[in-house]
Design a protein around this motif. Structure first.
Motif, PDB file in Angstrom:
ATOM      1  N   ASP A 188     -14.974  -6.098   1.143  1.00 57.10           N
ATOM      2  CA  ASP A 188     -14.197  -4.955   2.063  1.00 57.10           C
ATOM      3  C   ASP A 188     -12.718  -5.028   2.013  1.00 57.10           C
ATOM      4  OD1 ASP A 188     -16.825  -4.104   3.025  1.00 57.10           O
ATOM      5  OD2 ASP A 188     -16.741  -5.282   4.758  1.00 57.10           O
ATOM      6  N   TYR A 189     -12.191  -6.402   1.212  1.00 56.13           N
ATOM      7  CA  TYR A 189     -10.814  -6.521   1.317  1.00 56.13           C
ATOM      8  C   TYR A 189     -10.274  -6.277  -0.108  1.00 56.13           C
ATOM      9  CZ  TYR A 189     -12.093  -8.116   5.798  1.00 56.13           C
ATOM     10  OH  TYR A 189     -12.697  -8.497   7.141  1.00 56.13           O
TER      11      TYR A 189
ATOM     12  N   LYS B  28      -9.280   1.669  -1.556  1.00 50.61           N
ATOM     13  CA  LYS B  28     -10.865   2.058  -1.016  1.00 50.61           C
ATOM     14  C   LYS B  28     -11.738   2.806  -1.883  1.00 50.61           C
ATOM     15  CE  LYS B  28     -12.720   4.345   3.338  1.00 50.61           C
ATOM     16  NZ  LYS B  28     -12.288   5.032   4.642  1.00 50.61           N
TER      17      LYS B  28
ATOM     18  N   TYR C  75      -3.721   1.643  -0.080  1.00 50.82           N
ATOM     19  CA  TYR C  75      -4.821   1.517   0.748  1.00 50.82           C
ATOM     20  C   TYR C  75      -6.085   2.207   0.205  1.00 50.82           C
ATOM     21  CZ  TYR C  75      -8.274  -0.064   4.354  1.00 50.82           C
ATOM     22  OH  TYR C  75      -9.259  -0.453   4.948  1.00 50.82           O
TER      23      TYR C  75
ATOM     24  N   ARG D   7      -7.239 -10.980   4.321  1.00 53.53           N
ATOM     25  CA  ARG D   7      -8.331 -10.471   5.123  1.00 53.53           C
ATOM     26  C   ARG D   7      -8.412  -9.541   6.088  1.00 53.53           C
ATOM     27  NH1 ARG D   7     -12.521 -11.752   2.396  1.00 53.53           N
ATOM     28  NH2 ARG D   7     -10.958 -11.351   0.924  1.00 53.53           N
ATOM     29  N   SER D   8      -7.012  -8.937   6.189  1.00 50.87           N
ATOM     30  CA  SER D   8      -6.628  -8.008   7.559  1.00 50.87           C
ATOM     31  C   SER D   8      -5.617  -6.870   7.139  1.00 50.87           C
ATOM     32  CB  SER D   8      -6.544  -8.607   8.626  1.00 50.87           C
ATOM     33  OG  SER D   8      -5.155  -9.374   8.669  1.00 50.87           O
ATOM     34  N   GLU D   9      -5.594  -6.715   5.954  1.00 49.45           N
ATOM     35  CA  GLU D   9      -4.612  -5.442   5.313  1.00 49.45           C
ATOM     36  C   GLU D   9      -5.103  -4.264   5.447  1.00 49.45           C
ATOM     37  OE1 GLU D   9      -2.196  -8.075   2.105  1.00 49.45           O
ATOM     38  OE2 GLU D   9      -3.482  -6.224   1.610  1.00 49.45           O
ATOM     39  N   THR D  10      -4.191  -3.380   6.112  1.00 51.22           N
ATOM     40  CA  THR D  10      -4.527  -1.859   6.460  1.00 51.22           C
ATOM     41  C   THR D  10      -3.274  -0.843   5.625  1.00 51.22           C
ATOM     42  OG1 THR D  10      -3.338  -1.782   8.456  1.00 51.22           O
ATOM     43  CG2 THR D  10      -6.010  -2.099   8.516  1.00 51.22           C
TER      44      THR D  10
ATOM     45  N   ARG E 248     -14.014 -17.571   2.385  1.00 54.10           N
ATOM     46  CA  ARG E 248     -13.071 -16.388   2.217  1.00 54.10           C
ATOM     47  C   ARG E 248     -12.153 -16.705   1.064  1.00 54.10           C
ATOM     48  NH1 ARG E 248     -11.001 -15.460   8.431  1.00 54.10           N
ATOM     49  NH2 ARG E 248     -12.855 -14.880   9.161  1.00 54.10           N
TER      50      ARG E 248
END
Length: 317
Positions: free
Chosen positions: A284-285, A240, A236, A20-23, A316
């Protein structure tokens, strides 16, 4: 892969979930996660007026995830979870595990395992007198299972697996929105296309997602080249771009006419993908959204599709 910022397409049923928080890096999961499967199985149990369930589950990440999601969602819907049993795949016999699982006398027992192990379990279960009744996990929708169990031993039992109907091919009806009617023209056309190229061999259901994974990659790369003049150097960034291409606001590009779709993408026109397995839309992920799961049963040596099951859980992946 995350540390190296590498893109990672995940078309397989048992692929890892999407964080849930990968950049850095970029994962895209195409098939429904174990949470979707468990939710659909719980919904199926409710639709079948079942009050008690348990499971016989292989101790691997995917099947444990399916079983856990099924149990959690079923109890949240008011059902009762009875003692369940886990096992290690590759054992010589599962007699004790079968006996323990069915000693609870649950109305349904979920068999969450891969086909090789499941075929041994079903054979031993049939020999022991066929106690109880099964729910079948998505990994068991394969001819490998049917070919290695006593013929007819699983006839009439229900399972779920990823739906291969496009969202536009499905209609939800009824006051409670529990009835789903889907056509299968798109999937049938892909099966025919595949079979003509592979000497009459039909694709496994999961193959639809693998095909789509390759096309989604190609679309993202072509569009990135057209709009930025370069191939994305970041996993990433590629993820996107693919997510943004598959916005519901964009016109759809079918797998049947990729030549025209690629021409538009090269001209910088964004298109979402209506593939062999789904009309894709991602959160979003990078996890694909799914509204339905396919319900099926077994009749002799064949799988028979029944009406799909809506997925109604908020979770999730």
């Amino acid at each position: 892969m995350k540390a190296l910022d590498v893109f990672h397409m995940l078309p397989g049923y048992a692929a890892p979930t999407v964080a849930r928080s990968e950049t850095r890096g970029g994962r895209m999961r195409l098939a429904p996660s174990s949470l979707y499967v468990g939710c659909a199985l719980a919904k199926l149990a409710v639709l079948e007026d079942i009050d008690t369930v348990n499971s016989l589950t292989a101790r691997d990440d995917y099947n444990i995830g399916v079983s856990s999601a099924f149990s959690t969602r079923f109890t949240s819907l008011g059902g009762t979870l009875l003692p369940s049993v886990t096992f290690a795949s590759g054992e010589q016999t599962y007699t004790n595990q079968i006996k323990a699982a069915f000693s609870s006398h649950a109305e349904r027992t979920l068999l969450a395992a891969y086909p090789a192990t499941a075929s041994t379990i079903v054979t031993e279960w049939a020999v022991s007198g066929r106690p109880g009744t099964w729910f079948l996990g998505p990994a068991l929708r394969t001819e490998v299972l049917i070919a290695n169990i006593p013929k007819g031993s699983l006839d009439g039992f229900l399972g779920v697996s990823p739906s291969l109907s496009l969202r536009s091919e499905c209609h939800v009806a009824g006051e409670a929105e529990e009835t789903v009617d889907c056509t299968t023209g798109n999937a049938a056309a892909f099966i025919g296309h595949f079979s003509r190229r592979w000497d009459g061999e039909a694709p496994l259901p999961a193959a639809h997602f693998y095909y789509d994974g390759v096309v989604l990659l190609a679309m993202g790369l072509v569009y990135a080249q057209a709009t930025t003049g370069a191939i994305p150097s970041s996993g990433y960034e590629l993820q996107k771009i693919i997510r943004e291409l598959n916005s519901p606001d964009h016109d759809a590009a079918s797998w049947r006419d990729m030549k025209a779709a690629m021409a538009k993408l090269r001209a910088g026109i964004p298109l979402r993908y209506a593939g062999a397995a789904a009309e894709y839309e991602f959160d979003d992920y990078g996890a694909s959204k799914h509204d339905f799961m396919q319900r099926w049963t077994i009749d002799g040596d064949a799988f028979v599709d029944l009406t799909p099951v809506p997925v109604e859980c908020a979770f999730r992946q």
